[in-house]
Design an enzyme around this catalytic site. Structure first.
Site, PDB file in Angstrom:
ATOM      1  N   ARG A  55       0.696  -1.001  -0.163  1.00  0.00           N
ATOM      2  CA  ARG A  55       0.076  -0.015  -0.091  1.00  0.00           C
ATOM      3  C   ARG A  55       0.998   0.996  -0.051  1.00  0.00           C
ATOM      4  O   ARG A  55       0.686   2.468  -0.734  1.00  0.00           O
ATOM      5  CB  ARG A  55      -1.071   0.057   1.122  1.00  0.00           C
ATOM      6  CG  ARG A  55      -2.207  -0.748   1.166  1.00  0.00           C
ATOM      7  CD  ARG A  55      -2.717  -1.309   2.252  1.00  0.00           C
ATOM      8  NE  ARG A  55      -1.654  -2.222   2.344  1.00  0.00           N
ATOM      9  CZ  ARG A  55      -1.839  -4.169   2.299  1.00  0.00           C
ATOM     10  NH1 ARG A  55      -3.228  -3.444   1.801  1.00  0.00           N
ATOM     11  NH2 ARG A  55      -1.372  -4.706   2.543  1.00  0.00           N
ATOM     12  N   THR A  56       1.857   1.034   0.586  1.00  0.00           N
ATOM     13  CA  THR A  56       2.312   2.491   1.299  1.00  0.00           C
ATOM     14  C   THR A  56       3.210   3.081  -0.246  1.00  0.00           C
ATOM     15  O   THR A  56       2.928   4.547  -0.558  1.00  0.00           O
ATOM     16  CB  THR A  56       3.472   1.744   2.377  1.00  0.00           C
ATOM     17  OG1 THR A  56       2.376   2.387   3.523  1.00  0.00           O
ATOM     18  CG2 THR A  56       4.210   3.866   2.612  1.00  0.00           C
ATOM     19  N   LYS A  85      26.705  -3.376  -0.950  1.00  0.00           N
ATOM     20  CA  LYS A  85      27.976  -3.536  -0.933  1.00  0.00           C
ATOM     21  C   LYS A  85      29.004  -2.639   0.300  1.00  0.00           C
ATOM     22  O   LYS A  85      29.551  -1.864   0.318  1.00  0.00           O
ATOM     23  CB  LYS A  85      28.535  -2.836  -2.157  1.00  0.00           C
ATOM     24  CG  LYS A  85      27.970  -3.270  -3.403  1.00  0.00           C
ATOM     25  CD  LYS A  85      28.493  -2.412  -5.298  1.00  0.00           C
ATOM     26  CE  LYS A  85      27.329  -2.313  -6.003  1.00  0.00           C
ATOM     27  NZ  LYS A  85      28.167  -1.233  -7.072  1.00  0.00           N
ATOM     28  N   ARG A 106      10.885   3.312   3.336  1.00  0.00           N
ATOM     29  CA  ARG A 106      10.655   2.392   4.360  1.00  0.00           C
ATOM     30  C   ARG A 106      11.862   2.012   5.008  1.00  0.00           C
ATOM     31  O   ARG A 106      13.196   1.177   3.796  1.00  0.00           O
ATOM     32  CB  ARG A 106      10.178   1.419   3.602  1.00  0.00           C
ATOM     33  CG  ARG A 106       9.764   0.719   4.499  1.00  0.00           C
ATOM     34  CD  ARG A 106       8.851   0.058   4.488  1.00  0.00           C
ATOM     35  NE  ARG A 106       7.413   0.770   4.934  1.00  0.00           N
ATOM     36  CZ  ARG A 106       6.217  -0.034   4.625  1.00  0.00           C
ATOM     37  NH1 ARG A 106       6.039  -1.197   4.678  1.00  0.00           N
ATOM     38  NH2 ARG A 106       5.012   0.824   5.276  1.00  0.00           N
ATOM     39  N   HIS A 134       4.415   5.754  11.637  1.00  0.00           N
ATOM     40  CA  HIS A 134       4.185   5.566  10.158  1.00  0.00           C
ATOM     41  C   HIS A 134       2.909   6.414  10.195  1.00  0.00           C
ATOM     42  O   HIS A 134       2.295   6.132   9.847  1.00  0.00           O
ATOM     43  CB  HIS A 134       3.545   4.885  10.246  1.00  0.00           C
ATOM     44  CG  HIS A 134       3.527   4.016   8.363  1.00  0.00           C
ATOM     45  ND1 HIS A 134       3.684   4.940   7.527  1.00  0.00           N
ATOM     46  CD2 HIS A 134       3.142   2.821   8.319  1.00  0.00           C
ATOM     47  CE1 HIS A 134       3.411   3.975   6.235  1.00  0.00           C
ATOM     48  NE2 HIS A 134       2.506   2.845   6.589  1.00  0.00           N
TER      49      HIS A 134
HETATM   50  C1  NCD Z   1       1.708  -1.385   8.079  1.00  0.00           C
HETATM   51  C2  NCD Z   1       3.073  -1.216   7.442  1.00  0.00           C
HETATM   52  O1  NCD Z   1       4.012  -1.388   7.249  1.00  0.00           O
HETATM   53  O2  NCD Z   1       3.400  -0.720   9.181  1.00  0.00           O
HETATM   54  N1  NCD Z   1       0.858  -1.721   6.564  1.00  0.00           N
HETATM   55  C3  NCD Z   1       1.381  -0.260   5.440  1.00  0.00           C
HETATM   56  O3  NCD Z   1       2.152   0.312   5.287  1.00  0.00           O
HETATM   57  N2  NCD Z   1      -0.651  -0.330   5.611  1.00  0.00           N
HETATM   58  C4  NCD Z   1       1.126  -2.419   8.931  1.00  0.00           C
HETATM   59  C5  NCD Z   1       1.912  -4.206   9.413  1.00  0.00           C
HETATM   60  O4  NCD Z   1       3.022  -3.630   8.291  1.00  0.00           O
HETATM   61  O5  NCD Z   1       0.895  -4.726   9.763  1.00  0.00           O
END
Ligand code: NCD
Length: 309
Positions: A55-56, A85, A106, A134
């Protein structure tokens, strides 16, 4: 330059601007499906992900493209960038930030998003850092809650799941704490986890902020008085596996008030069985789709704040 690393980075003005713009974008999409714009034409987003994402990453990438911008990136930066590396995160971000206008990252570990931002020449958005935060998920979650409950009046919001290790919970709880009309934020903690972040929330003593409580089991009473139940999966990639992880069944869902909503940042595992999807309170797919609109608003605001005035 504005980064978006934590809920601490944003204020009420930013939040209301984002929500107003997200609704406009969503309405445009619902009306005509023709909501492509050229507002970010010529701008380039790099998505740089050290952990899996559906999703993100994809909603940010679609958001940028719908705004007329371009996207390049790595969905597995730990393997396919020079990180493999032995390059350090600081050099990694110093260099890639010279190639684009904004980065969504991320990270595997809490705090790494700050290192990225400190070394970046362009705004960095934290798309999740370990069990830290997040913030864009929290914004889309809060936008979703306010679509359903615009005044937030007297709301009880209950978090059920791996609250200690779910970054979405940490950011959303911090964000909700800023909204005075919410009555109660409740954490169900049957696993005896250490919830330090809850103590921090309790220590915020601004007047009229929601009450915060921890309960130790999923009692019927806590389901029945919850307007919002926010479920998260067992984050077992962050250490030990929690045995006997709770399952939020459809029978439990039916104990909620009729107007109640069930949210989940997704992905789900067995904690949220598929038969809950038919329950009218299930709201997680709307929540996930709102990610596109909210992230379009965030990109517009960070890249070109005057546009959204
Ligand atoms: C979440 C995350 O990555 O923290 N997912 C997301 O971005 N919708 C939740 C999860 O991984 O459980």
């Amino acid at each position: 330059m504005k980064h978006l690393i934590s809920i601490n980075d944003i204020d009420k003005k930013f939040i209301s601007k984002i929500f107003k713009r997200s609704s406009e974008i969503k309405n445009a999409r619902l009306k005509s499906n023709q909501f492509f714009s050229e507002k970010l034409k010529g701008k380039l987003l790099i998505t740089h992900f050290f952990e899996p994402s559906t999703r993100t990453r994809l909603s940010f990438e679609s958001a940028m493209i719908y705004l007329g911008g371009n996207v390049i990136g790595s969905e597995n930066a730990g393997e396919f960038s020079s990180f493999k590396k032995g390059e350090n995160l600081s050099d990694n971000f110093r260099v890639i930030s010279g190639y684009c206008d904004i980065v969504v990252g991320r990270f595997k570990n809490e705090g790494e998003a700050y290192i990225a931002a400190e070394n970046s020449l362009v705004p960095v958005i934290n798309g999740g850092d370990g069990k830290g935060e997040h913030p864009t998920q929290a914004l889309l979650d809060m936008f979703t809650i306010m679509e359903k409950f615009p005044n937030l009046n007297n709301l009880t919001i209950t978090f059920i799941g791996d609250n200690a290790r779910s970054r979405t919970v940490h950011s959303l709880a911090k964000l909700i704490k800023q909204f005075p009309y919410v009555k109660l934020i409740r954490f169900i903690n049957p696993y005896g986890q250490c919830l330090d972040f809850v103590n921090e929330l309790k220590n915020i003593d601004t007047p009229n902020t929601p009450d915060v409580e921890i309960k130790y089991d999923i009692n019927k009473e806590y389901i029945a008085d919850s307007d919002v139940i926010y479920i998260t999966r067992n984050q077992n990639e962050r250490g030990h596996y929690i045995q006997n992880y709770m399952v939020f069944t459809n029978d439990m869902a039916n104990m909620m008030p009729e107007h109640g909503i069930i949210m989940h940042p997704l992905p789900r595992n067995s904690e949220l069985p598929l038969d809950v999807d038919k329950n009218p309170r299930a709201y997680y797919f709307e929540q996930a789709q709102n990610g596109l609109f909210v992230r379009m608003a965030i990109l517009e605001e960070l890249l070109n704040p005057c546009l959204s005035d």
